[in-house]
Write an enzyme that holds these catalytic residues in place. Structure first.
Site, PDB file in Angstrom:
ATOM      1  N   GLU A 130       0.905  -1.005  -0.012  1.00 36.70           N
ATOM      2  CA  GLU A 130      -0.122   0.054  -0.007  1.00 36.70           C
ATOM      3  C   GLU A 130       0.881   1.293   0.061  1.00 36.70           C
ATOM      4  O   GLU A 130       0.153   2.506  -0.494  1.00 36.70           O
ATOM      5  CB  GLU A 130      -0.968   0.005   1.085  1.00 36.70           C
ATOM      6  CG  GLU A 130      -1.945  -0.851   1.196  1.00 36.70           C
ATOM      7  CD  GLU A 130      -3.047  -0.638  -0.065  1.00 36.70           C
ATOM      8  OE1 GLU A 130      -3.319   0.522  -0.028  1.00 36.70           O
ATOM      9  OE2 GLU A 130      -3.678  -1.556  -0.623  1.00 36.70           O
ATOM     10  N   SER A 137     -48.284 -30.302  27.511  1.00 36.82           N
ATOM     11  CA  SER A 137     -48.284 -30.921  28.762  1.00 36.82           C
ATOM     12  C   SER A 137     -47.171 -30.437  29.542  1.00 36.82           C
ATOM     13  O   SER A 137     -47.024 -30.950  30.690  1.00 36.82           O
ATOM     14  CB  SER A 137     -48.389 -32.540  28.458  1.00 36.82           C
ATOM     15  OG  SER A 137     -49.729 -32.626  28.230  1.00 36.82           O
TER      16      SER A 137
END
Length: 758
Positions: A165, A431
């Site tokens: 870079e 249940s």
């Protein structure tokens, strides 16, 4: 009138002469030739000579020789004049160009805040979420990772980034004229923008202060800010700021987030090929992401390695090794069930500390071993039975008797669906809600040995029916609960009152609204798996309720405590009642509907299945851990042959076997189960805080192995079989739901409505 003739003015030169017209030696005269300026040229009268005569006259002149000294002098003078003119006008152009440039800089610079107010903005806060033993669960926040010092991260990372870079990073002053000129030349040759020429400092300035738009004004401001950064910070500081804020794709900002996202490791442990891959992403983070295009990412990484070798940042040996072993990408980042935990933490965190304004560490109660075991159990069940039984989703929650959530699995695959079915989905529990109905009956004076007549019953227009229409006649409450008999549960809610059952469930931990009607006995009001599981905790703890929680403590990176949970519990259930409920529900595991959940620790629990098998539940517990499991489909599609006693009970057992390896066997509060032999547990397995096995909050008072009721409890059994003339009749034709099935909430009204048939 007299006309005046204008006299012609003539110039008279002064003269000094004697009378005779002769000049004396002392005389002085000035003529036109003596003036400083040359005399004006006289206008030549047109010649009256013939053309031939003119030619003849001109022929008498002797032309100057070609190439003579005079010609060279005139040519050389003209060349020097051109050079002088070019230099002069170039100088003028530079001056005006400089003025224009200064004006542009001043114009766009004036749009920035005052330089005295410039400051590097704070990095978006990161939330580091860790497990009970300090192991990282995940990072959350805008960046996706914590900041890492330049001296802490792998040295390959800054080398790779600088090489590809900004190779002159340590020699330029924030702007690289050489790189800028080269970029401009390439752009001109390419006929478009192919290279930016920005330095790392300029990129940081853009990321910190500016928008990504490509305009002259933004570029000018970028340069000004880059110069300011270079003046205020060292090169090392600028590089560290850049590496911790730059975008690496896939929602990761900074090297730590990127390393975690792509390689499943910290930036401290990144290898050379991995660093090259990360540096290569900066050119086009989305397009080169290894998650989207691993081939392009690897090709770009090889380019980075070549550049590093050219600049002498790596040796030939390192280069060869890196090319031979390219970076290995981790599994999909968002695929782990621990992200359901992270989502729940992030939702709760603002309620504890307010807005997160700085990096924080959140210590959770989650045990990653249990989290993985739970995820494995759910996925294995779906993988094995999903297609044949038409079931696509499952969830699991595990809570210890102190209320600490040890595992929470909100679905099969977080990457496919982030909806948390453990804490967000409300479904009918069937249940699995019945224990609260039986608890209300015990509080009213019943005992596990109390008898009810299991026979078809009708309450107004509602006639609940047992599974497959089977009835067993007179049965004890223990048997009725273990076999999940609907008719007995309906009788009990009518005896205790639906409102009483609602209050009982709420004090145990149910927070969702419950409709006080008879069908509530079959679990028709919707709840979440998270709250239903937490409501079973008082059974395992001997009657104490502790609010379920995921977060133990929140601290800053410097160690300042922002929040710390204080242990708090309240007794909601008498010890003898807890013992009786444990006695009944342990029978459910040993000989009832949850036989598939049996393993070598005393356990109790309750199954639940809703109408047409749309939901299947099992919530069970030992003295150490309460775990709830749910299976179903998000769209409510019925499953095939799935009840609470099949897939949920089996997955529960698989999870609990893994969770209890090496854990001391402990009896449930209130009764003495059969003897078992413990199995060794994996070395270093942390079950409770600090790696110590969790003990029950309140062990209760053990009773004899024949499960006789505690002393003084016999007098509580004030409810006997209903008399023959009681208004409980057999159903004669009305449709009756199957076992563990309740009607939808929209079909039932109040208890009075049901009784009166309205």
């Amino acid at each position: 009138m007299f006309s005046r003739r204008k006299k012609r003015k003539t110039r008279v030169e002064p003269r000094f002469e004697d009378r005779g017209g002769r000049k004396s030696a002392a005389d002085f005269s000035v003529t036109a030739a003596d003036r400083a300026a040359p005399p004006p040229a006289r206008k030549r009268k047109p010649s009256s000579k013939k053309p031939g005569a003119k030619a003849a006259s001109g022929a008498r002149r002797k032309p100057a020789a070609r190439g003579s000294s005079g010609g060279r002098r005139r040519t050389s003078g003209r060349g020097r004049g051109f050079v002088r003119g070019f230099v002069y006008w170039s100088f003028i152009a530079c001056i005006w160009g400089g003025v224009a440039l200064a004006g542009i800089i001043a114009w766009y610079g004036a749009q920035l805040p005052s330089a005295s107010a410039w400051a590097v903005p704070d990095r978006p806060p990161n939330v580091k979420i860790v497990a009970v033993d300090g192991t990282l669960v995940t990072n959350r926040g805008a960046t996706g990772g914590a900041a890492v010092g330049l001296h802490e991260m792998s040295p390959y990372i800054p080398k790779a980034v600088i090489a590809i870079e900004d190779r002159r990073y340590f020699s330029h002053f924030g702007v690289d004229p050489i790189g800028l000129a080269r970029a401009m030349a390439r752009n001109v040759m390419a006929g478009g923008l192919v290279q930016g020429g920005s330095t790392l400092t300029q990129q940081l300035a853009k990321n910190l202060f500016l928008t990504p738009e490509r305009t002259v004004g933004r570029k000018v401001q970028e340069v000004l800010l880059a110069l300011w950064l270079e003046h205020e910070y060292s090169k090392e500081q600028i590089l560290e700021l850049y590496l911790n804020r730059v975008y690496f794709g896939s929602g990761s900002y900074g090297v730590e987030a990127a390393a975690r996202r792509y390689f499943g490791k910290s930036a401290r442990d990144v290898s050379l090929p991995e660093a090259a891959l990360l540096a290569g992403l900066l050119k086009a983070p989305s397009r080169l992401s290894p998650n989207r295009n691993p081939e392009r990412a690897e090709s770009r990484a090889q380019v980075v390695l070549s550049v590093m070798r050219e600049q002498g940042l790596v040796s030939d040996t390192e280069m060869t090794a890196a090319l031979a072993s390219p970076a290995a990408r981790a599994n999909r980042y968002w695929s782990g069930a621990h992200h359901y935990v992270a989502d729940a933490v992030m939702e709760e965190l603002p309620q504890l500390i307010g807005e997160v304004r700085q990096d924080v560490i959140v210590d959770t109660t989650v045990d990653l071993y249990l989290q993985t075991a739970g995820e494995t159990a759910i996925r294995a069940a779906i993988a094995e039975h999903g297609a044949e039984r038409d079931v696509s989703q499952g969830a699991l929650v595990a809570i210890d008797p102190a209320g600490a959530v040890r595992a929470m699995v909100g679905g099969v695959d977080y990457a496919a669906s982030q909806f948390d079915r453990a804490s967000q989905a409300k479904r009918q529990p069937g249940s699995a809600f019945k224990p609260f109905v039986y608890l209300a009956a015990l509080e009213a004076g019943a005992l596990p040995s109390s008898v009810r007549n299991d026979t078809p019953v009708r309450f107004g227009n509602w006639a609940p029916e047992n599974y497959r229409g089977k009835y067993h006649g007179p049965v004890t409450l223990e048997t009725a609960l273990s076999r999940s008999l609907n008719s007995v549960a309906a009788q009990l809610i009518m005896e205790s009152g639906a409102g009483t059952v609602v209050r009982t469930a709420q004090k145990m931990g149910i927070a969702s609204p419950l409709k006080a009607n008879a069908s509530l006995s079959l679990g028709t009001s919707e709840v979440t798996l998270y709250e239903l599981t937490s409501a079973y905790v008082p059974f395992a703890s001997g009657g104490y309720r502790a609010d379920p929680h995921l977060i133990r403590r929140v601290t800053t990176m410097e160690g300042e405590v922002l929040y710390e949970r204080k242990d708090s519990r309240s007794r909601v259930l008498a010890p003898d009642l807890a013992g009786m409920m444990n006695q009944m529900m342990s029978q459910t595991v040993r000989a009832g509907t949850a036989r598939a959940a049996q393993f070598d620790h005393p356990a109790a629990g309750k199954t639940g299945t809703t109408q047409n098998a749309r939901d299947a539940w099992f919530v069970g517990y030992t003295a150490h851990l309460v775990t709830g499991v749910w299976f179903g489909n998000d769209d409510g599609k019925p499953m095939k042959n799935v009840t609470g006693g099949t897939l949920p009970a089996e997955a529960w057992r698989d999870f609990m076997v893994a969770a209890h390896q090496g854990v001391t066997i402990a009896d449930l509060p209130g009764y003495m189960p059969f003897n078992v032999i413990p199995k060794p547990r994996p070395e270093g397995f942390p079950f409770g805080p600090g790696g110590r096995p969790s003990a029950p909050v309140d062990g209760g008072t053990p009773v004899a192995s024949d499960r006789s009721p505690p002393s003084g409890a016999v007098a509580r059994d004030r409810v006997a079989l209903p008399p023959p003339d009681r208004t409980i009749t057999s159903s004669t034709g009305a449709p009756r739901p199957q076992t563990d099935v309740g009607v939808s909430q929209g079909e039932a009204g109040t208890v009075l409505d049901v009784i009166l048939g309205q």
